[in-house]
Design an enzyme around this catalytic site. Structure first.
Site, PDB file in Angstrom:
ATOM      1  N   HIS A 211      14.690 -37.485 -10.295  1.00  0.00           N
ATOM      2  CA  HIS A 211      14.089 -37.856  -9.010  1.00  0.00           C
ATOM      3  C   HIS A 211      12.632 -37.408  -8.903  1.00  0.00           C
ATOM      4  CE1 HIS A 211      17.930 -39.271  -7.623  1.00  0.00           C
ATOM      5  NE2 HIS A 211      18.480 -38.139  -8.036  1.00  0.00           N
TER       6      HIS A 211
ATOM      7  N   GLU B 102       5.788 -15.003 -12.535  1.00  0.00           N
ATOM      8  CA  GLU B 102       5.186 -13.807 -11.930  1.00  0.00           C
ATOM      9  C   GLU B 102       4.661 -12.820 -12.962  1.00  0.00           C
ATOM     10  OE1 GLU B 102       7.628 -11.248  -9.422  1.00  0.00           O
ATOM     11  OE2 GLU B 102       9.395 -11.803 -10.546  1.00  0.00           O
TER      12      GLU B 102
ATOM     13  N   ASN C  99      -1.029   1.857   5.868  1.00  0.00           N
ATOM     14  CA  ASN C  99      -0.229   0.817   5.223  1.00  0.00           C
ATOM     15  C   ASN C  99       0.243  -0.117   6.330  1.00  0.00           C
ATOM     16  OD1 ASN C  99       1.728  -0.681   3.825  1.00  0.00           O
ATOM     17  ND2 ASN C  99       3.271   0.921   4.108  1.00  0.00           N
ATOM     18  N   GLY C 100       0.055  -1.432   6.142  1.00  0.00           N
ATOM     19  CA  GLY C 100       0.493  -2.378   7.172  1.00  0.00           C
ATOM     20  C   GLY C 100      -0.671  -3.195   7.680  1.00  0.00           C
TER      21      GLY C 100
ATOM     22  N   LYS D 151       5.447  -4.468  -4.730  1.00  0.00           N
ATOM     23  CA  LYS D 151       6.900  -4.305  -4.777  1.00  0.00           C
ATOM     24  C   LYS D 151       7.554  -4.435  -3.411  1.00  0.00           C
ATOM     25  CE  LYS D 151      10.600  -3.410  -7.083  1.00  0.00           C
ATOM     26  NZ  LYS D 151      11.107  -4.546  -7.837  1.00  0.00           N
TER      27      LYS D 151
ATOM     28  N   LYS E 125      10.678 -15.452 -12.501  1.00  0.00           N
ATOM     29  CA  LYS E 125      10.404 -14.311 -13.388  1.00  0.00           C
ATOM     30  C   LYS E 125       9.274 -14.649 -14.345  1.00  0.00           C
ATOM     31  CE  LYS E 125      11.833 -11.620 -11.953  1.00  0.00           C
ATOM     32  NZ  LYS E 125      12.749 -11.416 -10.842  1.00  0.00           N
TER      33      LYS E 125
ATOM     34  N   GLU F  10      15.490 -18.469 -10.460  1.00  0.00           N
ATOM     35  CA  GLU F  10      15.101 -17.082 -10.725  1.00  0.00           C
ATOM     36  C   GLU F  10      14.367 -16.978 -12.072  1.00  0.00           C
ATOM     37  OE1 GLU F  10      14.653 -14.379  -9.397  1.00  0.00           O
ATOM     38  OE2 GLU F  10      15.038 -12.740 -10.777  1.00  0.00           O
TER      39      GLU F  10
ATOM     40  N   ARG G 186       3.470  -0.118  -5.100  1.00  0.00           N
ATOM     41  CA  ARG G 186       3.256  -0.727  -3.784  1.00  0.00           C
ATOM     42  C   ARG G 186       1.905  -1.432  -3.682  1.00  0.00           C
ATOM     43  NH1 ARG G 186       6.882   1.815  -0.058  1.00  0.00           N
ATOM     44  NH2 ARG G 186       5.645   1.008   1.633  1.00  0.00           N
TER      45      ARG G 186
ATOM     46  N   TRP H 196      -2.988  -2.505  -1.615  1.00  0.00           N
ATOM     47  CA  TRP H 196      -2.688  -3.923  -1.856  1.00  0.00           C
ATOM     48  C   TRP H 196      -3.397  -4.659  -0.734  1.00  0.00           C
ATOM     49  CZ3 TRP H 196      -0.361  -8.035   0.654  1.00  0.00           C
ATOM     50  CH2 TRP H 196       0.018  -9.118  -0.154  1.00  0.00           C
TER      51      TRP H 196
ATOM     52  N   CYS I 111       0.840  -1.189   0.000  1.00  0.00           N
ATOM     53  CA  CYS I 111       0.000   0.000   0.000  1.00  0.00           C
ATOM     54  C   CYS I 111       0.883   1.250   0.000  1.00  0.00           C
ATOM     55  CB  CYS I 111      -0.936   0.111   1.194  1.00  0.00           C
ATOM     56  SG  CYS I 111      -2.034  -1.277   1.398  1.00  0.00           S
TER      57      CYS I 111
HETATM   58  C1  F6R Z   1      10.460 -11.059  -7.705  1.00  0.00           C
HETATM   59  C2  F6R Z   1      10.570 -10.107  -6.619  1.00  0.00           C
HETATM   60  C3  F6R Z   1      10.360 -10.592  -5.221  1.00  0.00           C
HETATM   61  C4  F6R Z   1      11.306  -9.871  -4.241  1.00  0.00           C
HETATM   62  C5  F6R Z   1      10.977 -10.254  -2.800  1.00  0.00           C
HETATM   63  C6  F6R Z   1      11.927  -9.603  -1.808  1.00  0.00           C
HETATM   64  O1  F6R Z   1      10.724 -10.462  -8.944  1.00  0.00           O
HETATM   65  O2  F6R Z   1      10.798  -8.950  -6.829  1.00  0.00           O
HETATM   66  O3  F6R Z   1      10.520 -11.977  -5.127  1.00  0.00           O
HETATM   67  O4  F6R Z   1      12.621 -10.208  -4.563  1.00  0.00           O
HETATM   68  O5  F6R Z   1       9.656  -9.860  -2.507  1.00  0.00           O
HETATM   69  O6  F6R Z   1      11.851  -8.216  -1.851  1.00  0.00           O
HETATM   70  P1  F6R Z   1      13.018  -7.304  -1.305  1.00  0.00           P
HETATM   71  O7  F6R Z   1      14.218  -7.532  -2.163  1.00  0.00           O
HETATM   72  O8  F6R Z   1      12.499  -5.900  -1.406  1.00  0.00           O
HETATM   73  O9  F6R Z   1      13.287  -7.736   0.115  1.00  0.00           O
END
Ligand code: F6R
Length: 606
Positions: free
Chosen positions: A502, A486, A98-99, A601, A483, A479, A27, A74, A2
């Site tokens: 396995h 998501e 927020n929170g 984010k 990517k 990773e 956010r 969010w 948020c």
């Molecule tokens: C994926 C992504 C998330 C963040 C994770 C940690 O593309 O961005 O998996 O890496 O939420 O976030 P931070 O790095 O802000 O602690």
């Protein structure tokens, strides 16, 4: 999660509130809303979905107040519908939050028993009624908020305005970040300085537990005990230009292309490039004497940490324990004397990572954090901060922050190895030279978008995709899968190539593309054997390698030719094709690349 903003302006603030919210959409973007003081009364406009829906609402039904708060959501409590959108309000008070308010159920029950009527499914509404209740009992707004703060449990950032008070806004911070912006005859509030960049770069960050009374003439800040405190006023560098998409179609693509530059900056602050030596800052601990390294993080940042485990164990011969922060925080893991704990986070606000940091600190570890936001809570609670110089990352899917994290962690691995005498000066020079060459190799990789078209054709039709890698390429496979899933919503999984037989091999048939990350290193032949196993079952293989395609020994559905580089830096470079594969696939499918569904984010909740 948020985003919250507030403005005490000289003229109508609704347009500027929306402008600030646009910068916070990363956010959360389930719904948005603003509230203002209109001729002494509170009024609000809210809309489900993206911010543009709120803008449309304001065109037909504008607000003219000079005092206002805004929110982009969010959802944590309650579905993302207009009724649950912030600001929440009674006739006397309006709140953005927020929170999470952890004890909202108890608060709600008590307040309902007193006759308060709740209209939403949110935790935030308990705060609104709590403050309203104090106002009903004759307390003034400052005393009412102070009283309410004694009763709220959880992590939160709050922005609050009051009916009948045109020159007053109250902010409070516990766990979630909050910045106050100083203008000339105007004051601002925001979840971060980026939100306030168009209006002011003169910022005060509230400390955990602080609350603040804003008036147009300035701000008074109090700590959790109610004592008046001074917090530094700083000049933030989040210039408006840095958060512009420029000529790129998406922030994610812009951020992928920024990597050669931001990696250069980051490496430059950890390497003595002229002498090809590592020049790491003092972590306040003798690196030769540490007994173990513990690494923790979430998501993409965790995969950066996993690469670091391979590096530190290989070059420095030092054991590394790593776990995702959501597990480590509750694992009650025994920690060694003289241990170094490393936390990796783009935002520096991730709740699980922060909790794990506190656990390790309480258990005697030296804390170093690799963070992109220097003013973040994780940075402030660390003994040593190792900043990544990625600049603001707006695309929800992390790209440039990841490779900047890898750059810092590679420097750390070499620094520990040097201190422990497990590499020679010549080897150090070789490794540092290899790192110095990364930006150039990256730049050349970024100019071949055409290579991805046939691959994204295959992927965009798939229901499931597997990513395989061995050794340093295993975290890159993980990773890659993260990517892709998501941003394209295609189901993808990453596996250690040796694990294929396995279990996951059961999934393979001609409909399942398998992306193999395989630099031609000492493990290449092993991975080629796994590749044969996939080919024998009809899987469509896409190889990312510096080896000639013929070396795969089977038919390939796609191939990305990589430059030959030292094994140390392969993860940094192989991150580029896996980012581009995910990006182009998502674009072909037509998903919202920068704001994929259900994600945010900055993950400030558990
Ligand atoms: C994926 C992504 C998330 C963040 C994770 C940690 O593309 O961005 O998996 O890496 O939420 O976030 P931070 O790095 O802000 O602690």
């Amino acid at each position: 999660m948020c985003g919250i903003v507030g403005i005490l302006g000289k003229s109508a603030v609704s347009t500027n509130l929306v402008e600030a919210l646009r910068r916070l959409e990363y956010r959360g973007y389930d719904s948005a809303g603003i509230a203002t003081v209109e001729a002494g009364s509170l009024a609000r406009r809210r809309a489900e979905g993206k911010l543009r829906n709120l803008e449309t609402r304001l065109l037909s039904d504008p607000l003219d107040g000079r005092t206002g708060i805004g929110h982009t959501r969010w959802a944590t409590h309650g579905r993302p519908i207009e009724r649950n959108a912030h600001p929440h309000m009674t006739a006397k008070v309006s709140v953005v939050h927020n929170g999470i308010i952890e004890n909202f159920r108890e608060l709600k029950a008590t307040l309902e028993a007193k006759g308060h009527r709740f209209e939403t499914d949110t935790d935030t509404e308990a705060v609104v009624h709590l403050i309203s209740d104090s106002l009903d009992r004759g307390l003034d707004p400052v005393a009412a908020v102070q009283e309410a703060l004694q009763h709220i449990k959880g992590a939160f950032a709050l922005g609050i305005i009051f009916a009948g008070y045109d020159d007053l806004m109250i902010a409070a911070r516990k766990g979630s970040p909050l910045a106050i912006g100083h203008g000339s005859g105007e004051m601002y509030l925001g979840s971060d300085a980026i939100a306030l960049a168009p209006f002011t770069d003169t910022i005060t960050y509230l400390e955990d537990g602080d609350w603040a009374v804003l008036r147009r003439s300035g701000v008074e800040i109090f700590d959790s005990e109610g004592a008046r405190v001074d917090r530094p006023v700083i000049n933030a560098v989040a210039s408006s230009l840095l958060v512009d998409k420029g000529n790129y179609r998406h922030f994610m693509l812009k951020e992928i292309h920024e990597q050669p530059e931001v990696i250069s900056h980051t490496l430059a602050s950890y390497l003595d490039m002229a002498n090809a030596r590592v020049a790491f800052p003092d972590l306040g601990v003798d690196l030769a004497k540490i007994s173990r390294v513990t690494i923790s993080a979430c998501g993409t940042a965790y995969y950066a940490g996993l690469v670091a485990k391979y590096w530190i164990e290989r070059f420095a011969r030092l054991p590394v324990d790593i776990d995702v922060a959501s597990e480590m925080r509750y694992r009650e893991t025994p920690l060694p004397k003289d241990g170094l704990a490393v936390f990796v986070s783009q935002s520096g606000e991730t709740a699980d990572t922060l909790a794990t940091l506190r656990y390790c600190k309480d258990n005697g570890q030296r804390i170093a954090s690799v963070v992109n936001v220097r003013s973040s809570t994780i940075a402030r609670e660390s003994h040593a901060v190792l900043p990544t110089l990625a600049g603001p990352e707006i695309g929800v899917a992390s790209t440039k922050a990841f490779t900047c994290q890898l750059s810092v962690l590679a420097g750390l691995a070499i620094a520990i190895a040097r201190a422990r005498n497990t590499i020679t000066p010549e080897e150090e020079t070789e490794l540092v030279t290899a790192l110095t060459e990364v930006p150039r190799h990256m730049a050349s990789l970024l100019h071949h978008d055409e290579n991805y078209l046939s691959i994204t054709d295959v992927l965009s039709k798939a229901r499931d995709v597997l990513y395989l890698g061995r050794g340093l390429s295993f975290p890159i496979a993980l990773e890659g899968a993260l990517k892709l899933k998501e941003i394209s919503y295609i189901h993808a999984e990453g596996y250690a190539a040796g694990e294929l037989k396995h279990g996951p091999i059961a999934l393979i048939d001609e409909t399942v593309p398998v992306i193999v990350v395989a630099p031609e290193d000492e493990l290449f032949e092993k991975t080629v054997s796994n590749l044969q196993e996939v080919a024998a079952r009809g899987g469509q293989i896409i190889l990312i390698s510096d080896a000639e395609p013929e070396k795969a020994g089977c038919k390939l559905a796609g191939h990305i030719q990589m430059p030959k580089v030292a094994p140390l830096v392969a993860p940094l470079l192989y991150a580029i094709p896996i980012q581009l594969i995910a990006y182009h696939t998502a674009v072909q499918i037509g998903t919202d690349v920068d704001q994929p569904r259900n994600l945010a984010k900055s993950v400030t909740v558990e």
